[in-house]
Design an enzyme around this catalytic site. Structure first.
Site, mmCIF file in Angstrom:
data_model
loop_
_atom_site.group_PDB
_atom_site.id
_atom_site.type_symbol
_atom_site.label_atom_id
_atom_site.label_comp_id
_atom_site.label_asym_id
_atom_site.label_seq_id
_atom_site.Cartn_x
_atom_site.Cartn_y
_atom_site.Cartn_z
ATOM 1 N N CYS A 70 1.834 0.402 -7.163
ATOM 2 C CA CYS A 70 0.572 -0.164 -7.643
ATOM 3 C C CYS A 70 -0.337 0.926 -8.221
ATOM 4 O O CYS A 70 -0.267 2.099 -7.830
ATOM 5 C CB CYS A 70 -0.182 -0.824 -6.484
ATOM 6 N N GLU A 72 -3.449 1.546 -7.672
ATOM 7 C CA GLU A 72 -4.324 2.215 -6.704
ATOM 8 C C GLU A 72 -3.622 3.406 -6.066
ATOM 9 O O GLU A 72 -4.211 4.482 -5.889
ATOM 10 C CB GLU A 72 -4.724 1.238 -5.590
ATOM 11 N N CYS A 109 -3.650 -5.157 -2.998
ATOM 12 C CA CYS A 109 -2.649 -5.759 -2.107
ATOM 13 C C CYS A 109 -2.761 -5.128 -0.720
ATOM 14 O O CYS A 109 -3.472 -4.132 -0.517
ATOM 15 C CB CYS A 109 -1.249 -5.556 -2.681
#
Ligand code: THU
Length: 156
Positions: A70, A72, A109
């Protein structure tokens, strides 16, 4: 469904303060760096460090799906690679699913929430989250770790 989420502000792009707007704009500008041929869901995360630097990272998918990472966690890894010891003061996350029409911001997430919470513990400073899209509203959360209450903490 009603969510008990710690959003402190719902804003339009023009209502953001200058620092937050600059971070969202940087995340939008870097969305083309996402590699998302499997989901077509592009995510870009831009962070402001305590030394004034701004870094960004985008989701990087993989033909072996679970290998993908991801946005992030891409950008958090970049902090430790090139600015070790720096604190992440804020992170803007933007998404684009490639379709027409307004899109809601995406929230990190579960795995990223753990990564963000651990970063907050490591740096002993809170992290502001600005969740936005290319064409929709922006949600501001004063504290990223509020997204993961009762979290795992190896030090406990
Ligand atoms: N994704 C992120 O980059 N950040 C999140 O917090 C949620 C999901 C990516 C992973 C995958 O490449 C795509 O979005 C669809 O799940």
């Amino acid at each position: 469904m009603q969510w008990n989420i710690p959003i402190s502000k719902h804003l339009q792009h023009g209502e953001l303060n200058l620092e937050d707007k600059a971070l969202v704009d940087r995340a939008i500008a870097d969305l083309p760096n996402a590699y998302a041929p499997y989901s077509n869901f592009r995510v870009s995360a831009a962070i402001r460090l305590d030394n004034g630097s701004i870094l960004s990272g985008c989701n990087q998918e993989n033909s072996s799906f679970p290998v993908g990472i991801c946005a992030e966690r891409v950008v958090l890894s970049a902090v430790h690679a090139s600015h070790p010891g720096s604190k992440v003061l804020s992170m803007a996350i933007v998404c684009n699913d490639g379709r027409e029409g307004p899109l809601e911001p995406t929230a990190p997430c579960g795995m990223c929430r753990q990564a963000l919470s651990d970063q907050v513990s490591r740096q002993s400073t809170g992290m502001r989250l600005i969740l936005s899209t290319i064409n929709g509203p922006t949600w501001v959360l004063d504290e990223a770790s509020d997204l993961l209450p009762f979290r795992f903490d190896f030090k406990q």
